[in-house]
Motif scaffolding. Structure first.
Motif, mmCIF file in Angstrom:
data_model
loop_
_atom_site.group_PDB
_atom_site.id
_atom_site.type_symbol
_atom_site.label_atom_id
_atom_site.label_comp_id
_atom_site.label_asym_id
_atom_site.label_seq_id
_atom_site.Cartn_x
_atom_site.Cartn_y
_atom_site.Cartn_z
ATOM 1 N N GLN A 157 0.832 -1.207 0.000
ATOM 2 C CA GLN A 157 0.000 0.000 0.000
ATOM 3 C C GLN A 157 0.868 1.260 0.000
ATOM 4 O OE1 GLN A 157 -2.482 -0.539 3.424
ATOM 5 N NE2 GLN A 157 -3.871 -1.955 2.385
ATOM 6 N N LEU A 158 1.948 1.242 0.767
ATOM 7 C CA LEU A 158 2.843 2.395 0.801
ATOM 8 C C LEU A 158 3.514 2.605 -0.551
ATOM 9 C CD1 LEU A 158 4.452 1.937 4.310
ATOM 10 C CD2 LEU A 158 2.908 3.760 3.605
ATOM 11 N N ALA A 159 3.947 1.526 -1.162
ATOM 12 C CA ALA A 159 4.589 1.646 -2.472
ATOM 13 C C ALA A 159 3.596 2.176 -3.500
ATOM 14 C CB ALA A 159 5.144 0.295 -2.907
ATOM 15 N N ALA A 160 2.352 1.692 -3.436
ATOM 16 C CA ALA A 160 1.332 2.176 -4.373
ATOM 17 C C ALA A 160 1.053 3.659 -4.138
ATOM 18 C CB ALA A 160 0.050 1.358 -4.222
ATOM 19 N N SER A 161 1.005 4.077 -2.881
ATOM 20 C CA SER A 161 0.778 5.489 -2.567
ATOM 21 C C SER A 161 1.924 6.347 -3.071
ATOM 22 C CB SER A 161 0.618 5.689 -1.057
ATOM 23 O OG SER A 161 -0.531 5.053 -0.604
ATOM 24 N N LEU A 182 6.030 10.124 -5.464
ATOM 25 C CA LEU A 182 7.154 10.121 -4.532
ATOM 26 C C LEU A 182 8.152 9.068 -4.970
ATOM 27 C CD1 LEU A 182 5.226 10.329 -1.162
ATOM 28 C CD2 LEU A 182 6.432 12.165 -2.309
ATOM 29 N N PRO A 183 9.429 9.260 -4.651
ATOM 30 C CA PRO A 183 10.413 8.231 -5.009
ATOM 31 C C PRO A 183 10.125 6.940 -4.236
ATOM 32 C CG PRO A 183 11.436 10.021 -3.762
ATOM 33 C CD PRO A 183 10.006 10.401 -3.981
ATOM 34 N N ALA A 184 10.435 5.812 -4.839
ATOM 35 C CA ALA A 184 10.188 4.506 -4.205
ATOM 36 C C ALA A 184 11.181 4.305 -3.077
ATOM 37 C CB ALA A 184 10.316 3.397 -5.238
#
Length: 186
Positions: A132-136, A142-144
Motif C-alpha cells: 500500500q505504501l509503495a502504491a501510494s 514520490l520516489p520509491a
C-alpha cells in the motif's frame, strides 16, 4: 438381618458408582487431546497421560517438570513453554490436595501450529502495508523508498513526507502534490 441386607445393597450400589466414575476419569486421562501431568511440589512426576509423554518426550520416571521448565514456577497459573523439537506449549496448572499433600495438575496444549499461523499472518500484513505504501508513493509521484517503512511504518510515514530524498524543497513539492491530489479526490 433385613437392615444389614439393605446396607449391603446400598454399599454395592455406591461401589458400582465409584467404579464407573473411576473408569470414566481414567478414560478422560488416557484419551485426552491435552497433555495431563500430576506433579509434586518439587516437580517430580506422579503421573503423565500419553499425550503429555508425547509432548514432552522424556516424561518418565525421574522426570522433573519444574527443572525442565525453570521459568514456570509451581503455582503459576499459565505460561507458554518451548518444549523439545521447538514445540510451543500452553501450560496451565491448578493445585491438587490429596493424601495430605499439595500437588499440581498441569494441562499442556500444543499451540505450535497457531503460533506459526499468527507469525505468517503478521508477515502478510506487513507485506500488505508495504504494498500500500509503495502504491501510494507511485500514485503521488514520490520516489520509491519502501525500505524506510519496514520497521515501523506508521512512525516513518510522517518523516518520509517531511524529509524526502530531494531535501526540503523536494518535501514541499511532494506535500504540494499530495495536497492537490487529496483536494481533487474530495
Amino acid at each position: 438381618y433385613f437392615q444389614n441386607l439393605l446396607l449391603m445393597k446400598s454399599l454395592e450400589e455406591k461401589l458400582k458408582e465409584l467404579e464407573f466414575h473411576q473408569q470414566f476419569l481414567e478414560s478422560v486421562f488416557q484419551y485426552s487431546p491435552l497433555g495431563i501431568l500430576v506433579v509434586r511440589q518439587d516437580g517430580g512426576l506422579i503421573s503423565a497421560n500419553p499425550k503429555a509423554r508425547e509432548l514432552l518426550g522424556a516424561a518418565g520416571p525421574g522426570y522433573n517438570f519444574f527443572a525442565a521448565f525453570p521459568d514456570y514456577a509451581p503455582g503459576a497459573p499459565e505460561a507458554t513453554l518451548i518444549a523439545g523439537g521447538g514445540r510451543t506449549l500452553l501450560a496451565a496448572q491448578g493445585t491438587l490436595r490429596f493424601s495430605g499433600e499439595v500437588n499440581y495438575l498441569v494441562l499442556l496444549n500444543d499451540i505450535s501450529e497457531q503460533v506459526t499461523l499468527q507469525e505468517e499472518l503478521k508477515q502478510k500484513e506487513k507485506l500488505a502495508i508495504l504494498g500500500q505504501l509503495a502504491a501510494s508513493e507511485a500514485k503521488y509521484g514520490l520516489p520509491a523508498t519502501a525500505d524506510r517503512f519496514v520497521t515501523t511504518p506508521a512512525a516513518n510515514c510522517g518523516a518520509a513526507l517531511r524529509d524526502p530524498p530531494g531535501g526540503p524543497a523536494g518535501g514541499a513539492a511532494a506535500n504540494s502534490r499530495i495536497s492537490s491530489a487529496l483536494r481533487a479526490r474530495l
